[in-house]
Structure formats: structure tokens, C-alpha cells
Scaffold this motif. Structure first.
Motif, PDB file in Angstrom:
ATOM      1  N   ASN A  42       0.854  -1.194   0.000  1.00 14.50           N
ATOM      2  CA  ASN A  42       0.000   0.000   0.000  1.00 14.50           C
ATOM      3  C   ASN A  42       0.888   1.242   0.000  1.00 14.50           C
ATOM      4  OD1 ASN A  42      -2.191  -1.727   0.170  1.00 14.50           O
ATOM      5  ND2 ASN A  42      -2.216  -1.664   2.398  1.00 14.50           N
ATOM      6  N   VAL A  43       1.093   1.811  -1.177  1.00  9.07           N
ATOM      7  CA  VAL A  43       2.108   2.853  -1.315  1.00  9.07           C
ATOM      8  C   VAL A  43       1.504   4.190  -1.742  1.00  9.07           C
ATOM      9  CG1 VAL A  43       3.962   1.239  -1.790  1.00  9.07           C
ATOM     10  CG2 VAL A  43       2.592   2.083  -3.693  1.00  9.07           C
ATOM     11  N   THR A  44       0.269   4.443  -1.317  1.00  5.11           N
ATOM     12  CA  THR A  44      -0.416   5.686  -1.645  1.00  5.11           C
ATOM     13  C   THR A  44       0.462   6.893  -1.349  1.00  5.11           C
ATOM     14  OG1 THR A  44      -2.478   4.632  -1.025  1.00  5.11           O
ATOM     15  CG2 THR A  44      -2.521   6.997  -1.239  1.00  5.11           C
ATOM     16  N   GLY A  45       0.306   7.951  -2.137  1.00  3.40           N
ATOM     17  CA  GLY A  45       1.123   9.157  -2.106  1.00  3.40           C
ATOM     18  C   GLY A  45       1.514   9.745  -0.779  1.00  3.40           C
ATOM     19  N   GLY A  46       0.706  10.007   0.137  1.00  2.00           N
ATOM     20  CA  GLY A  46      -0.668  10.325   0.018  1.00  2.00           C
ATOM     21  C   GLY A  46      -1.131  11.104   1.221  1.00  2.00           C
ATOM     22  N   ARG A  47      -2.415  11.392   1.190  1.00  3.85           N
ATOM     23  CA  ARG A  47      -3.011  12.155   2.270  1.00  3.85           C
ATOM     24  C   ARG A  47      -4.319  11.513   2.696  1.00  3.85           C
ATOM     25  NH1 ARG A  47      -4.810  17.923  -0.043  1.00  3.85           N
ATOM     26  NH2 ARG A  47      -5.324  18.193   2.149  1.00  3.85           N
ATOM     27  N   MET A  48      -4.631  11.694   3.973  1.00  2.39           N
ATOM     28  CA  MET A  48      -5.847  11.126   4.541  1.00  2.39           C
ATOM     29  C   MET A  48      -6.735  12.231   5.095  1.00  2.39           C
ATOM     30  SD  MET A  48      -6.318   8.601   7.815  1.00  2.39           S
ATOM     31  CE  MET A  48      -5.639   7.177   6.986  1.00  2.39           C
ATOM     32  N   TYR A  49      -7.969  12.283   4.589  1.00  3.85           N
ATOM     33  CA  TYR A  49      -8.988  13.128   5.204  1.00  3.85           C
ATOM     34  C   TYR A  49      -9.503  12.380   6.428  1.00  3.85           C
ATOM     35  CZ  TYR A  49      -8.931  16.136   1.093  1.00  3.85           C
ATOM     36  OH  TYR A  49      -8.548  17.010   0.101  1.00  3.85           O
ATOM     37  N   SER A  50      -9.406  13.005   7.584  1.00  5.66           N
ATOM     38  CA  SER A  50      -9.537  12.272   8.846  1.00  5.66           C
ATOM     39  C   SER A  50     -10.961  11.972   9.279  1.00  5.66           C
ATOM     40  CB  SER A  50      -8.844  13.068   9.953  1.00  5.66           C
ATOM     41  OG  SER A  50      -9.498  14.319  10.142  1.00  5.66           O
ATOM     42  N   GLY A  94      -6.587  22.513   9.503  1.00  7.21           N
ATOM     43  CA  GLY A  94      -6.129  21.491  10.432  1.00  7.21           C
ATOM     44  C   GLY A  94      -7.035  21.250  11.613  1.00  7.21           C
ATOM     45  N   GLU A  95      -8.236  21.822  11.609  1.00  4.30           N
ATOM     46  CA  GLU A  95      -9.150  21.637  12.741  1.00  4.30           C
ATOM     47  C   GLU A  95      -9.646  20.196  12.821  1.00  4.30           C
ATOM     48  OE1 GLU A  95     -12.310  24.403  12.293  1.00  4.30           O
ATOM     49  OE2 GLU A  95     -11.057  26.177  12.680  1.00  4.30           O
ATOM     50  N   GLN A  96      -9.827  19.706  14.035  1.00  2.00           N
ATOM     51  CA  GLN A  96     -10.332  18.346  14.209  1.00  2.00           C
ATOM     52  C   GLN A  96     -11.678  18.191  13.516  1.00  2.00           C
ATOM     53  OE1 GLN A  96     -10.258  16.851  18.192  1.00  2.00           O
ATOM     54  NE2 GLN A  96     -11.048  14.850  17.640  1.00  2.00           N
ATOM     55  N   GLY A  97     -11.813  17.071  12.810  1.00  2.00           N
ATOM     56  CA  GLY A  97     -13.019  16.825  12.038  1.00  2.00           C
ATOM     57  C   GLY A  97     -12.888  17.275  10.602  1.00  2.00           C
ATOM     58  N   LYS A  98     -11.926  18.185  10.346  1.00  2.00           N
ATOM     59  CA  LYS A  98     -11.670  18.678   8.998  1.00  2.00           C
ATOM     60  C   LYS A  98     -10.238  18.382   8.546  1.00  2.00           C
ATOM     61  CE  LYS A  98     -14.699  22.682   9.828  1.00  2.00           C
ATOM     62  NZ  LYS A  98     -14.736  24.177   9.896  1.00  2.00           N
ATOM     63  N   ALA A  99      -9.400  18.001   9.480  1.00  2.00           N
ATOM     64  CA  ALA A  99      -7.967  17.893   9.210  1.00  2.00           C
ATOM     65  C   ALA A  99      -7.644  16.787   8.201  1.00  2.00           C
ATOM     66  CB  ALA A  99      -7.206  17.633  10.509  1.00  2.00           C
ATOM     67  N   THR A 100      -6.581  17.022   7.441  1.00  2.00           N
ATOM     68  CA  THR A 100      -6.003  15.974   6.609  1.00  2.00           C
ATOM     69  C   THR A 100      -4.540  15.824   6.997  1.00  2.00           C
ATOM     70  OG1 THR A 100      -5.280  17.428   4.805  1.00  2.00           O
ATOM     71  CG2 THR A 100      -7.530  16.594   4.700  1.00  2.00           C
ATOM     72  N   TYR A 101      -4.047  14.609   6.808  1.00  2.00           N
ATOM     73  CA  TYR A 101      -2.668  14.306   7.197  1.00  2.00           C
ATOM     74  C   TYR A 101      -1.944  13.610   6.056  1.00  2.00           C
ATOM     75  CZ  TYR A 101      -4.435  15.066  11.951  1.00  2.00           C
ATOM     76  OH  TYR A 101      -5.002  15.607  13.073  1.00  2.00           O
ATOM     77  N   ALA A 102      -0.670  13.920   5.921  1.00  2.00           N
ATOM     78  CA  ALA A 102       0.172  13.099   5.056  1.00  2.00           C
ATOM     79  C   ALA A 102       0.325  11.736   5.726  1.00  2.00           C
ATOM     80  CB  ALA A 102       1.539  13.754   4.862  1.00  2.00           C
ATOM     81  N   PHE A 310      -7.754  19.307  -8.130  1.00  2.00           N
ATOM     82  CA  PHE A 310      -7.227  20.128  -7.046  1.00  2.00           C
ATOM     83  C   PHE A 310      -6.916  19.305  -5.802  1.00  2.00           C
ATOM     84  CE2 PHE A 310     -11.853  20.245  -7.009  1.00  2.00           C
ATOM     85  CZ  PHE A 310     -12.163  19.915  -5.701  1.00  2.00           C
ATOM     86  N   THR A 311      -7.387  18.093  -5.746  1.00  2.00           N
ATOM     87  CA  THR A 311      -7.048  17.167  -4.672  1.00  2.00           C
ATOM     88  C   THR A 311      -7.375  15.752  -5.130  1.00  2.00           C
ATOM     89  OG1 THR A 311      -7.278  16.696  -2.292  1.00  2.00           O
ATOM     90  CG2 THR A 311      -9.294  17.195  -3.502  1.00  2.00           C
ATOM     91  N   ILE A 312      -6.783  14.770  -4.457  1.00  2.00           N
ATOM     92  CA  ILE A 312      -7.056  13.366  -4.748  1.00  2.00           C
ATOM     93  C   ILE A 312      -7.576  12.731  -3.470  1.00  2.00           C
ATOM     94  CG2 ILE A 312      -6.095  11.150  -5.474  1.00  2.00           C
ATOM     95  CD1 ILE A 312      -3.943  12.747  -6.982  1.00  2.00           C
ATOM     96  N   ARG A 313      -8.744  12.115  -3.563  1.00  2.00           N
ATOM     97  CA  ARG A 313      -9.367  11.508  -2.385  1.00  2.00           C
ATOM     98  C   ARG A 313      -9.583  10.018  -2.609  1.00  2.00           C
ATOM     99  NH1 ARG A 313     -14.751  14.439  -0.960  1.00  2.00           N
ATOM    100  NH2 ARG A 313     -14.823  12.692   0.519  1.00  2.00           N
ATOM    101  N   GLY A 314      -9.350   9.261  -1.580  1.00  2.00           N
ATOM    102  CA  GLY A 314      -9.577   7.832  -1.652  1.00  2.00           C
ATOM    103  C   GLY A 314      -9.597   7.194  -0.283  1.00  2.00           C
TER     104      GLY A 314
END
Length: 427
Positions: A42-50, A94-102, A310-314
Motif C-alpha cells: 500500500n504505497v499511496t502518495g498520500g493524504r488522509m482526510y480524517s 487542520g481543525e479536528q473533524g476537517k484535518a487531513t494528514y500526510a 485540485f485534490t485526490i481523495r480515496g
């Protein structure tokens, strides 16, 4: 009597999420992963919408191995020697509930699988599932490593190229235009250099997408994400575009790394990982059949990925699909009925979730992104306009309107209007 209540094929985000919830509910769960290690493939780029995972683990960011919290979004249109960059920076990103993380999946996925194991799920790694076991027309388990293992229901979460879903007739063979190859390098440069080079504080980071020169005009683009002490740098290009020019995907990564905007950011870095993987690009229109008697499909195998330009989601879609699949299976267990009629509740739940609503909303985006002008003429157009605005050498002044119209000439005013209307329709 079956060996297990549920067999989950694939220890990615969807599979691990489902395994955790199923085991927590007291079901007997076996997860089979073909990689020798969880997250190894599992080598996704990537970012996670939390937001998806916070429904299950509200404080997961305090203990999970995450990269930096994204507080800057950047998009660049590249020519060979310039970048026209749009940036959005805000603490509320970066607010909780909206944050995304590498995220580095080789680190994150074992953590999530560990939660499932703590809840009681069993894991077997280094074994490929060769076939879904079907007897009397009914799915009843899998064949892996020459052994038959039975279950009341099988959850297929085995990735983009789900041969098992194809075996069951639930999924078509992948169309080259609907699938991309992603190539990624992880380059270690240290926490302090990331802070200095990207203008961020400890724990904060950047998500940066690139279109144009890096792919040589082919459909696709580049990405850069800030991990804690390293950068994930890579490209994505559709399979159908490979061969359109003489630039191989691995060379596209080098073009991105050597671009004058990117090269200083990775200077003196150490390559610590190189990997490639497939990515679904077709959006809503390539979602397969998601359920039938005794079997469900989730995650990447269900094509739950969106490239929005403008973003990639998965990742958030995969986690949510794993949760909804688990809840459906738990209800089926309570009813003692794993028929398609009962498991259809999974599709109903998906339709009512953000997954299907978002994918339906952006249904036209894959077609819009197939426009080659986005990757060839528009970066050059942006470069022309910006250079006319900011380069001064004593020349006679010209009205901006005249400069802009001259720059638009190469694209064509009608093409510009048509593409603008298409973009609005896709969003």
C-alpha cells in the motif's frame, strides 16, 4: 459450519476498518493479505482526510503514525522553467473533524491492523487468495495457498485490480483510460529542513499538486506531501497515456524532482523508498457491482477514489466503505441471512453516505481531466500572463487586456470558454 463468520481479502484501509468493527462485534474474522507485511503493497502518495476514521477512533491522530497535518494547499501549473502557483493557507484546514494528514501507508496500515487484532481479528500474511470458493452457485469462502477456508460472507477489499471480483462477474477488466499508474519516492530531508523550506511549524505541512511539464503534456500530474521528516514525491499518469510521448513514468518523477521549483526543496535528501501502484481514475462510472449473495466489495476494489484535479481523495472513502460493509455484515449475522437482499443494505448505506453523493457530484470530472490543454497550453498561458505582469525591462507599457488576449490567442478564446463551462459543469 463455516470456519469463520467473515473472510476479508486485503489488509488495506477498507479491509482493516471492517475487520476491526466486525471483530469488536464478536464475529470470527480472518484477514488474508498477500504482502509479507501489512502495508507492504500500500504505497499511496498520500493524504488522509480524517473525518471517516474519527467516527471510529475519535482521537486516532494522538496515537497513529501520521505525517504532518496539512495547513497549506498548493497547485502549480508547470512549464519547463516556471511555475504558476495557487496557494491556500489557513489554520482551519487542520481543525479536528476537517484535518487531513500526510500518510505513509507502510507505517499507518500496521497500526490499524493492530487495532483489529486487539479486537480479535486473525491475520494471515504472505498468502495470495487464488479464487473465491463457490459451491452450488453460492460464495462460501476462498481458496488460498491451496487450502479451502470457508466463511458465511467474504469481503473483497483486494485493491484496484480485483481479480476476485472479476472472477465473480462483479467487476469488468480495467480499462486503460480509467486506470493510472502512480510512482512515488520518499525522500528524507529532516524535520528542520521541511520547516524551513516550506515555511511551516513542527507537525504542520503542505499538500502540493503539479500539472504540465512533469508529464510532458500527458494526462496526469505530480504530487508532493510533507511527512514528519521526509517528502513523498511522485507522479500519476493514466495507463492509456503511456507511450503518448517518450517519457516513461519513472522519468516523469525525475522531471518533477529536477524542476527549478522542486529541486531546492529536496536538495541533499536521501531516497528511502521507491514504489509504484495502480490508481482508479474513472470515478463513479467505474464502480462495480458491490454485493451479491454472501459477498461484498469495498475500498479500491470498489473504485472508491476521486481525482478532482485540485485534490485526490480515496482513503476517507475506503475507510467509510469498510465501516458500512462491517455494519451490513453485522446486521446480516443477527438476521442469520447473507443473501443479496439482506446485503443490499450496504448499497443503500453507501448511497446515503458522502461516498456516493460526492462521487456522483463529481461524476463528470474524469472526462474533464482528459483535456490535454490542461497539461500543455494552460501552463504556458499562465506563464505568459505572469511573465508579462512581473518582468520589467524598460519596455513600452501595454494594457493588461491586450497582453491577456495575446496570451489567450494560442489556446483560442472559444476553447477557453468551452473549457471553463466544462470545468464548472464538472464541479
Amino acid at each position: 459450519m463455516s470456519d469463520f463468520d467473515v473472510i476479508v481479502v486485503g489488509a488495506g484501509l477498507a479491509g482493516n476498518t471492517a475487520a476491526y468493527l466486525l471483530a469488536k462485534a464478536g464475529l470470527g474474522v480472518l484477514v488474508i493479505e498477500r504482502s509479507e507485511t501489512i502495508g507492504g503493497k500500500n504505497v499511496t502518495g498520500g493524504r488522509m482526510y480524517s473525518h471517516s476514521l474519527e467516527k471510529i477512533f475519535p482521537d486516532f491522530a494522538k496515537e497513529a503514525p501520521l505525517g504532518r497535518r496539512i495547513v497549506k494547499e498548493k497547485i502549480s501549473l508547470l512549464t519547463s522553467d516556471s511555475a504558476t502557483t495557487f496557494e491556500y493557507a489557513a489554520d482551519k484546514l487542520g481543525e479536528q473533524g476537517k484535518a487531513t494528514y500526510a500518510v505513509l501507508r507502510a507505517e499507518f496500515d500496521p497500526w490499524l491492523a493492530g487495532k483489529a487484532e486487539e479486537a480479535g481479528a486473525e491475520y494471515v500474511t504472505g498468502i495470495r487468495v487464488d479464487e473465491v470458493l463457490v459451491k452450488d452457485g453460492k460464495v462460501c469462502g476462498v481458496i488460498a495457498g491451496g487450502d479451502e477456508m470457508t466463511a458465511d460472507v467474504v469481503l473483497l477489499a483486494d485493491g484496484v485490480n480485483s481479480l476476485l471480483a472479476q472472477q465473480l462477474g462483479m467487476k469488468k477488466e480495467l480499462d486503460p483510460s480509467q486506470v493510472a499508474v502512480g510512482v512515488k519516492e520518499v525522500i528524507k530531508i529532516g524535520k528542520q529542513k521541511i520547516n524551513e523550506r516550506f515555511g511551516v511549524a513542527d507537525g504542520d505541512g503542505v499538500a502540493w499538486l503539479f500539472a504540465g511539464d512533469t508529464t510532458g503534456g500527458s494526462i496526469g500530474g505530480g504530487f508532493l506531501y510533507t511527512n514528519q521528516d521526509s517528502l513523498s514525491v511522485g507522479i500519476v499518469t493514466t495507463i492509456a497515456e503511456i507511450g503518448r510521448n517518450d517519457i516513461a513514468p519513472r522519468d516523469m518523477v525525475e522531471r518533477l524532482k529536477n524542476h527549478p521549483v522542486v529541486q531546492p526543496l529536496i536538495k541533499d535528501g536521501e531516497l528511502v523508498e521507491y514504489a509504484a501502484h495502480l490508481v482508479t481514475e474513472g470515478g463513479y462510472d467505474m464502480i462495480p457491482t458491490l454485493y451479491r449473495d454472501n459477498v461484498l466489495v469495498a475500498g479500491d476494489a470498489a473504485a472508491f477514489v476521486m481525482n478532482l484535479g485540485f485534490t485526490i481523495r480515496g482513503m476517507d472513502l475506503c475507510i467509510e466503505s469498510g465501516r458500512l460493509a462491517a455494519e451490513t455484515i453485522i446486521k446480516a449475522k443477527e438476521a442469520g441471512d447473507y443473501s443479496a437482499k439482506t446485503l443490499s443494505q450496504y448499497k443503500t448505506a453507501l448511497d446515503n453516505s458522502f461516498i456516493m453523493k460526492d462521487m456522483m457530484h463529481f461524476r463528470k470530472m474524469p472526462k474533464f481531466i482528459e483535456n490535454h490543454r490542461i497539461f500543455t497550453q494552460y501552463p504556458a498561458l499562465a506563464d505568459k500572463i505572469m511573465s508579462d505582469l512581473f518582468i520589467m525591462h524598460g519596455q513600452e507599457p501595454v494594457k493588461f487586456k491586450k497582453k491577456a488576449m495575446a496570451a489567450v490567442k494560442d489556446v483560442g478564446l472559444m476553447n477557453l470558454l468551452k473549457d471553463g463551462i466544462s470545468a464548472m459543469g464538472a464541479m
